[in-house]
Design an enzyme around this catalytic site. Structure first.
Site, PDB file in Angstrom:
ATOM      1  N   ASP A   1       0.893  -1.462   0.012  1.00 54.48           N
ATOM      2  CA  ASP A   1      -0.091  -0.049  -0.113  1.00 54.48           C
ATOM      3  C   ASP A   1       0.652   1.192  -0.067  1.00 54.48           C
ATOM      4  O   ASP A   1       0.576   2.292  -0.635  1.00 54.48           O
ATOM      5  CB  ASP A   1      -0.817   0.049   1.474  1.00 54.48           C
ATOM      6  CG  ASP A   1      -1.851  -1.102   1.199  1.00 54.48           C
ATOM      7  OD1 ASP A   1      -1.955  -1.828   0.135  1.00 54.48           O
ATOM      8  OD2 ASP A   1      -2.842  -1.064   2.218  1.00 54.48           O
TER       9      ASP A   1
ATOM     10  N   ASP B   1       0.727   4.317  -2.651  1.00 53.88           N
ATOM     11  CA  ASP B   1       0.510   5.636  -2.305  1.00 53.88           C
ATOM     12  C   ASP B   1       1.639   6.677  -2.703  1.00 53.88           C
ATOM     13  O   ASP B   1       1.269   7.531  -3.032  1.00 53.88           O
ATOM     14  CB  ASP B   1       0.301   5.740  -0.883  1.00 53.88           C
ATOM     15  CG  ASP B   1      -1.006   5.026  -0.023  1.00 53.88           C
ATOM     16  OD1 ASP B   1      -1.752   4.750  -1.039  1.00 53.88           O
ATOM     17  OD2 ASP B   1      -0.970   4.921   1.083  1.00 53.88           O
TER      18      ASP B   1
ATOM     19  N   GLU C   1     -26.496 -16.456 -10.992  1.00 54.12           N
ATOM     20  CA  GLU C   1     -25.804 -15.096 -10.166  1.00 54.12           C
ATOM     21  C   GLU C   1     -26.187 -14.750  -8.984  1.00 54.12           C
ATOM     22  O   GLU C   1     -27.665 -15.192  -8.705  1.00 54.12           O
ATOM     23  CB  GLU C   1     -25.916 -13.970 -11.064  1.00 54.12           C
ATOM     24  CG  GLU C   1     -25.071 -14.198 -12.287  1.00 54.12           C
ATOM     25  CD  GLU C   1     -25.321 -12.827 -13.375  1.00 54.12           C
ATOM     26  OE1 GLU C   1     -25.459 -11.815 -12.923  1.00 54.12           O
ATOM     27  OE2 GLU C   1     -25.169 -13.104 -14.877  1.00 54.12           O
TER      28      GLU C   1
ATOM     29  N   LYS D   1     -27.505 -12.150  -6.285  1.00 56.81           N
ATOM     30  CA  LYS D   1     -28.132 -10.881  -6.446  1.00 56.81           C
ATOM     31  C   LYS D   1     -27.731  -9.584  -5.289  1.00 56.81           C
ATOM     32  O   LYS D   1     -28.000 -10.127  -4.126  1.00 56.81           O
ATOM     33  CB  LYS D   1     -29.750 -11.088  -6.262  1.00 56.81           C
ATOM     34  CG  LYS D   1     -30.532  -9.735  -6.599  1.00 56.81           C
ATOM     35  CD  LYS D   1     -31.874 -10.198  -6.506  1.00 56.81           C
ATOM     36  CE  LYS D   1     -32.768  -8.946  -7.039  1.00 56.81           C
ATOM     37  NZ  LYS D   1     -32.925  -7.651  -6.123  1.00 56.81           N
TER      38      LYS D   1
ATOM     39  N   ASP E   1     -27.083  -6.942  -3.124  1.00 59.93           N
ATOM     40  CA  ASP E   1     -27.957  -5.879  -2.695  1.00 59.93           C
ATOM     41  C   ASP E   1     -27.337  -4.603  -2.258  1.00 59.93           C
ATOM     42  O   ASP E   1     -26.902  -4.165  -1.582  1.00 59.93           O
ATOM     43  CB  ASP E   1     -28.537  -6.601  -1.060  1.00 59.93           C
ATOM     44  CG  ASP E   1     -29.699  -5.761  -0.438  1.00 59.93           C
ATOM     45  OD1 ASP E   1     -30.348  -4.968  -1.340  1.00 59.93           O
ATOM     46  OD2 ASP E   1     -30.193  -5.997   0.266  1.00 59.93           O
TER      47      ASP E   1
ATOM     48  N   GLU F   1     -23.942  -3.424  -9.771  1.00 56.99           N
ATOM     49  CA  GLU F   1     -24.511  -2.970  -8.697  1.00 56.99           C
ATOM     50  C   GLU F   1     -23.252  -2.405  -7.684  1.00 56.99           C
ATOM     51  O   GLU F   1     -22.418  -2.740  -7.766  1.00 56.99           O
ATOM     52  CB  GLU F   1     -25.012  -4.062  -7.947  1.00 56.99           C
ATOM     53  CG  GLU F   1     -26.016  -3.813  -6.816  1.00 56.99           C
ATOM     54  CD  GLU F   1     -27.406  -3.808  -7.115  1.00 56.99           C
ATOM     55  OE1 GLU F   1     -27.496  -3.826  -8.369  1.00 56.99           O
ATOM     56  OE2 GLU F   1     -28.159  -3.848  -6.317  1.00 56.99           O
TER      57      GLU F   1
ATOM     58  N   TYR G   1     -23.929  -6.956 -16.490  1.00 57.48           N
ATOM     59  CA  TYR G   1     -24.792  -6.972 -17.802  1.00 57.48           C
ATOM     60  C   TYR G   1     -24.173  -6.053 -18.640  1.00 57.48           C
ATOM     61  O   TYR G   1     -23.761  -5.063 -18.507  1.00 57.48           O
ATOM     62  CB  TYR G   1     -26.105  -6.551 -17.358  1.00 57.48           C
ATOM     63  CG  TYR G   1     -27.136  -6.691 -18.569  1.00 57.48           C
ATOM     64  CD1 TYR G   1     -26.994  -7.592 -19.534  1.00 57.48           C
ATOM     65  CD2 TYR G   1     -28.199  -5.713 -18.561  1.00 57.48           C
ATOM     66  CE1 TYR G   1     -28.325  -7.729 -20.267  1.00 57.48           C
ATOM     67  CE2 TYR G   1     -29.305  -5.667 -19.509  1.00 57.48           C
ATOM     68  CZ  TYR G   1     -29.118  -6.714 -20.528  1.00 57.48           C
ATOM     69  OH  TYR G   1     -30.122  -6.899 -21.387  1.00 57.48           O
TER      70      TYR G   1
ATOM     71  N   LYS H   1     -35.941 -14.867  -4.485  1.00 57.25           N
ATOM     72  CA  LYS H   1     -35.721 -13.895  -3.052  1.00 57.25           C
ATOM     73  C   LYS H   1     -35.388 -14.844  -2.037  1.00 57.25           C
ATOM     74  O   LYS H   1     -36.449 -15.567  -1.684  1.00 57.25           O
ATOM     75  CB  LYS H   1     -36.522 -13.036  -2.937  1.00 57.25           C
ATOM     76  CG  LYS H   1     -36.494 -11.737  -3.962  1.00 57.25           C
ATOM     77  CD  LYS H   1     -35.747 -10.568  -3.447  1.00 57.25           C
ATOM     78  CE  LYS H   1     -36.685  -9.403  -3.812  1.00 57.25           C
ATOM     79  NZ  LYS H   1     -36.017  -8.173  -3.210  1.00 57.25           N
TER      80      LYS H   1
ATOM     81  N   CYS I   1     -35.261   9.864  32.732  1.00 59.96           N
ATOM     82  CA  CYS I   1     -34.019   9.241  32.497  1.00 59.96           C
ATOM     83  C   CYS I   1     -33.835   8.111  33.462  1.00 59.96           C
ATOM     84  O   CYS I   1     -33.851   8.550  34.813  1.00 59.96           O
ATOM     85  CB  CYS I   1     -33.049  10.337  32.492  1.00 59.96           C
ATOM     86  SG  CYS I   1     -31.179   9.618  32.406  1.00 59.96           S
TER      87      CYS I   1
ATOM     88  N   CYS J   1     -30.548   9.725  35.783  1.00 55.26           N
ATOM     89  CA  CYS J   1     -30.753  10.920  36.583  1.00 55.26           C
ATOM     90  C   CYS J   1     -32.054  11.376  36.850  1.00 55.26           C
ATOM     91  O   CYS J   1     -32.230  12.172  37.390  1.00 55.26           O
ATOM     92  CB  CYS J   1     -29.746  11.928  36.114  1.00 55.26           C
ATOM     93  SG  CYS J   1     -30.585  12.616  34.228  1.00 55.26           S
TER      94      CYS J   1
ATOM     95  N   CYS K   1     -32.272  12.632  26.933  1.00 53.09           N
ATOM     96  CA  CYS K   1     -32.161  13.313  28.476  1.00 53.09           C
ATOM     97  C   CYS K   1     -31.623  14.749  28.456  1.00 53.09           C
ATOM     98  O   CYS K   1     -30.361  14.440  27.998  1.00 53.09           O
ATOM     99  CB  CYS K   1     -31.343  12.286  29.292  1.00 53.09           C
ATOM    100  SG  CYS K   1     -31.013  12.993  30.842  1.00 53.09           S
TER     101      CYS K   1
ATOM    102  N   CYS L   1     -25.948  14.507  34.017  1.00 51.87           N
ATOM    103  CA  CYS L   1     -26.420  13.072  33.949  1.00 51.87           C
ATOM    104  C   CYS L   1     -25.199  11.996  34.032  1.00 51.87           C
ATOM    105  O   CYS L   1     -24.404  12.437  33.015  1.00 51.87           O
ATOM    106  CB  CYS L   1     -27.418  12.824  32.832  1.00 51.87           C
ATOM    107  SG  CYS L   1     -27.741  11.098  32.265  1.00 51.87           S
TER     108      CYS L   1
HETATM  109  S1  IVH Z   1     -29.653  -8.526 -13.896  1.00 48.33           S
HETATM  110  C1  IVH Z   1     -32.054  -6.814 -17.318  1.00 48.33           C
HETATM  111  N1  IVH Z   1     -28.065  -9.479 -12.287  1.00 48.33           N
HETATM  112  O1  IVH Z   1     -31.572  -6.561  -8.775  1.00 48.33           O
HETATM  113  C2  IVH Z   1     -31.343  -7.232 -16.302  1.00 48.33           C
HETATM  114  N2  IVH Z   1     -29.336  -7.660 -11.497  1.00 48.33           N
HETATM  115  O2  IVH Z   1     -34.754  -6.368  -9.863  1.00 48.33           O
HETATM  116  C3  IVH Z   1     -31.130  -6.489 -14.914  1.00 48.33           C
HETATM  117  N3  IVH Z   1     -29.092  -7.076  -9.172  1.00 48.33           N
HETATM  118  O3  IVH Z   1     -32.177  -3.566 -10.730  1.00 48.33           O
HETATM  119  C4  IVH Z   1     -30.721  -6.869 -13.879  1.00 48.33           C
HETATM  120  N4  IVH Z   1     -27.467  -8.352  -8.572  1.00 48.33           N
HETATM  121  O4  IVH Z   1     -29.940  -3.573  -9.142  1.00 48.33           O
HETATM  122  C5  IVH Z   1     -28.879  -8.751 -12.514  1.00 48.33           C
HETATM  123  N5  IVH Z   1     -26.363 -10.292 -10.637  1.00 48.33           N
HETATM  124  C6  IVH Z   1     -27.546  -9.553 -10.825  1.00 48.33           C
HETATM  125  C7  IVH Z   1     -27.862  -8.600  -9.745  1.00 48.33           C
HETATM  126  C8  IVH Z   1     -28.993  -7.729 -10.372  1.00 48.33           C
HETATM  127  C9  IVH Z   1     -28.207  -7.445  -8.197  1.00 48.33           C
HETATM  128  C10 IVH Z   1     -30.206  -5.830  -8.867  1.00 48.33           C
HETATM  129  C11 IVH Z   1     -30.174  -4.805  -9.926  1.00 48.33           C
HETATM  130  C12 IVH Z   1     -31.492  -4.822 -10.430  1.00 48.33           C
HETATM  131  C13 IVH Z   1     -32.508  -5.624  -9.428  1.00 48.33           C
HETATM  132  C14 IVH Z   1     -33.399  -6.634 -10.130  1.00 48.33           C
END
Ligand code: IVH
Length: 670
Positions: free
Chosen positions: A34, A38, A113, A115, A117, A173, A226, A312, A406, A409, A424, A430
């Site tokens: 690192d 830097d 894949e 998903k 968050d 994401e 994508y 999900k 509180c 106190c 408080c 306190c």
């Molecule tokens: S594909 C047309 N792949 O999940 C294809 N989405 O409602 C569009 N997301 O808005 C998305 N991981 O923000 C895809 N491996 C992944 C993802 C992913 C997270 C999110 C993305 C999208 C929402 C799907």
């Protein structure tokens, strides 16, 4: 160094740094330390400061941030950013598979894949350079967050290799890794600010910050999933992912190509349990038909693609009994209700306590002592109670009455308009607040008095030897020695630690005072801007609002703090004890009075300097920076995208408008 040589050097350094960046953040295989990294970056930034006209939009120096976005422009998406339809059961997944089979026949593959968050992002590249990063918004148009996104190290600023189309878009994401999230949230709580609810909120809040240097500090991450573009000629989604990986994008290492729905179900089952071990949060998995021509045959509904679906997971949840509620008093007086639970195992750890946040949260769930409650674990350090299983409620329970005084106190609690928290107000007397303030004062990032822990403070308070932080400096070894668990050596250590803290720089002293909302970063900023406690205490609302990241709440908190007699006395006393209340002469070197008596408004985004650097330059040269244009303003320094209202007002009042270059010439910097 002459300009030609500098240009070559900048080019060479940029390539080298981006390569190391890629190895570190995308491949997770760094080849230099690192420190060495830097040093390369510092060298680049120094050269670019010398020749600001040589700064390229894809320079790795952009990743440090500094530029300010006052308002995020709106951009229409070339291809709408639609979302996926959700499924919640194996049956629904099998239905999806049936629909695919009916449309494309028996021969197809899926890509599975995770998903992630976080926040969806569209990255636009032209001629191999990142030109725009846009949030999803309403799917049709989103916000231009390019400056902030450039600070994310896993987003390529320039494409590697040569086999890329002139124009393309990569979607992915932006997310916040859990480790960093927990660390920053802990800091936030320390500063008396409410912690972020989860990593996703944190990521989306961060993307919309005005100060890109703060965005850089927070270390968001990006994963791409994508590829889109008219001239992209790749037949399979999996291949697209491998291609963008070659181009320098970070692609999830957990992607899997499977032959059929059984493969999908195995993937779903694996991550159902393993997801809790990931260093980031996911809220499900995504299944995509691999062949691009089959994707085209399947097409889209009005809302989502027919060739992909999300699965999900139910959040990990257990039931347990609520035994009682206790109330904690923080350093700033905020009361946090805490659920004491019957111990229960959740994702590998035993949970005994969970934060209930505030009274509204308790009322909303109509939670009662004796109830069986649902406990969930997300990205937060502390698990949370998300609901009550009413069916299991025992007879004779009572609604929970939030405490009105509180617990420490017994002062009547207050709740200000629009704030869900009970506070408080007895800040002066306190006990946990007094102790909390002193603990904060001696903390590692504040005065760093290592010899002094929470137990020592408790002991000193108990024996009436201290009442506030300034009393520490009156202590003698003779007073400490006779106390419980103390001896000659430990007492001497404590005194030496207190003495050594007198050289703490002003910015950390300012942080140590524990003014609400004034965290480490803001303290640094205020110290740099005002140079001394005197100047800061004299600053009015307008001046404070001129500091980036200072809004009405923070400015108000500062003014209130300095208005208070006790606080002023504390500061005076600390000052008399030799604590530093100004930046040192060394830090002030290079100051002039060229701009003496002149006031400046700065507006827009600058190419060679960040907004903070511009303000610093004004003040280092004796000028005054003010937040808004008035007849008393001497000059306006205008960068790009200066607000039209300000320009209009400047014209009306006949105030000269300077460009960044003109301003630099004024202070003889160019
Ligand atoms: S594909 C047309 N792949 O999940 C294809 N989405 O409602 C569009 N997301 O808005 C998305 N991981 O923000 C895809 N491996 C992944 C993802 C992913 C997270 C999110 C993305 C999208 C929402 C799907």
């Amino acid at each position: 160094m002459d300009k030609n040589t500098a240009e070559k050097e900048i080019e060479k350094l940029s390539n080298e740094i981006e390569e190391h960046n890629y190895k570190y953040y995308v491949l997770s295989q760094p080849t230099i330390s690192d420190y060495e990294f830097d040093k390369l970056l510092d060298r680049l930034i120094t050269l670019e400061k010398q020749y600001p006209e040589l700064i390229k939009p894809d320079s790795p120096s952009q990743r440090v941030g500094g530029a300010i976005t006052k308002e995020f422009g709106t951009v229409k998406h070339k291809y709408p950013m639609i979302s996926l339809s959700n499924t919640y059961s194996i049956e629904e997944l099998k239905d999806f598979d049936e629909r695919v089979r009916k449309t494309v026949g028996d021969r197809y593959e899926y890509v599975c894949e995770l998903k992630y968050d976080g926040v969806a992002i569209s990255l636009i590249y032209e001629k191999g350079l990142l030109t725009q990063a846009v949030t999803r918004g309403d799917g049709i148009q989103g916000d231009d967050v390019t400056t902030n996104v450039k600070t994310i190290s896993s987003v390529p600023l320039r494409i590697k290799g040569h086999d890329y189309p002139d124009e393309f878009e990569v979607r992915g994401e932006i997310f916040m890794p859990l480790k960093g999230f927990r660390k920053l949230n802990a800091e936030r709580e320390e500063e008396g600010d409410e912690p972020f609810a989860n990593p996703r909120n944190f990521a989306s809040g961060t993307l919309k910050m005005q100060d890109s240097a703060e965005v850089a500090r927070r270390k968001l991450d990006n994963v791409s999933y994508y590829l889109l573009g008219q001239k992209v000629h790749i037949d399979e989604h999996y291949e697209c992912l491998m291609k963008i990986k070659q181009w320098g994008f970070k692609v999830s290492e957990y992607v899997k190509l499977v032959k059929n729905i059984e493969g999908v179900l195995n993937f779903v089952a694996k991550w159902e349990t393993d997801r809790h071990k990931l260093p980031f949060e996911i809220d499900g998995i995504v299944i995509k038909v691999n062949s691009v021509s089959q994707q085209n045959v399947l097409g889209f509904t009005a809302k989502s693609p027919r060739w992909a679906v999300a699965f999900k997971y139910q959040p990990l949840q257990v039931e347990t009994v609520l035994n009682s509620i206790s109330y904690q008093v923080g350093r700033t007086g905020v009361i946090t209700p805490v659920a004491n639970l019957h111990p229960v195992l959740l994702a590998g750890t035993t949970v005994r306590r969970a934060s209930l946040y505030n009274a509204d949260n308790i009322n909303k769930m109509d939670m009662r002592v004796g109830d069986t409650v649902y406990v969930e674990k997300g990205g937060e350090v502390i698990p949370k109670v998300t609901g009550v299983n009413i069916a299991k409620r025992p007879p004779h329970t009572h609604r929970i009455e939030f405490i009105t005084v509180c617990p420490e106190c017994h002062t009547k609690l207050v709740r200000s308009e629009g704030d869900a928290r009970h506070v408080c107000p007895n800040h002066k007397n306190c006990p946990p607040q007094i102790k909390g303030r002193i603990e904060h004062f001696v903390g590692r990032k504040a005065m760093n008095i290592e010899s002094m822990g929470s137990e020592t403070i408790e002991l000193l308070l108990k024996h009436n030897l201290i009442h506030d932080a300034s009393d520490l400096y009156d202590l003698t070894a003779k007073q400490i020695e006779p106390l419980e668990r103390m001896a000659e050596k430990s007492a001497a250590n404590i005194i030496a630690g207190i003495e050594a803290s007198k050289t703490t720089p002003f910015e950390r002293v300012l942080f140590a005072l524990g003014i609400i909302h004034v965290g480490e970063t803001l303290a640094k900023k205020l110290a740099r801007r005002f140079k001394s406690m005197d100047a800061l205490m004299r600053a009015d609302m307008d001046t404070l609002l001129g500091v980036s990241d200072v809004g009405k709440t923070i400015a108000g908190a500062l003014i209130d703090y300095f208005k208070d007699e006790d606080n002023r006395r504390l500061i005076k006393k600390l000052e008399n004890k030799g604590i530093r209340f100004a930046v040192s002469a060394e830090e002030m070197s290079g100051d002039t009075d060229i701009l003496q008596g002149k006031s400046f408004v700065i507006s827009g985004v600058f190419t060679g300097h960040s907004r903070d650097e511009m303000i610093d330059l004004i003040e280092k040269n004796g000028g005054k920076h003010v937040g808004s244009v008035s007849s008393k303003t001497s000059f306006i320094v205008a960068g790009e995208n200066m607000g039209p209202a300000k320009l209009e007002k400047a014209k009306r009042l006949n105030i000269p408008v300077l460009s960044e270059e003109e301003f630099m010439r004024m202070i003889n910097k160019k």
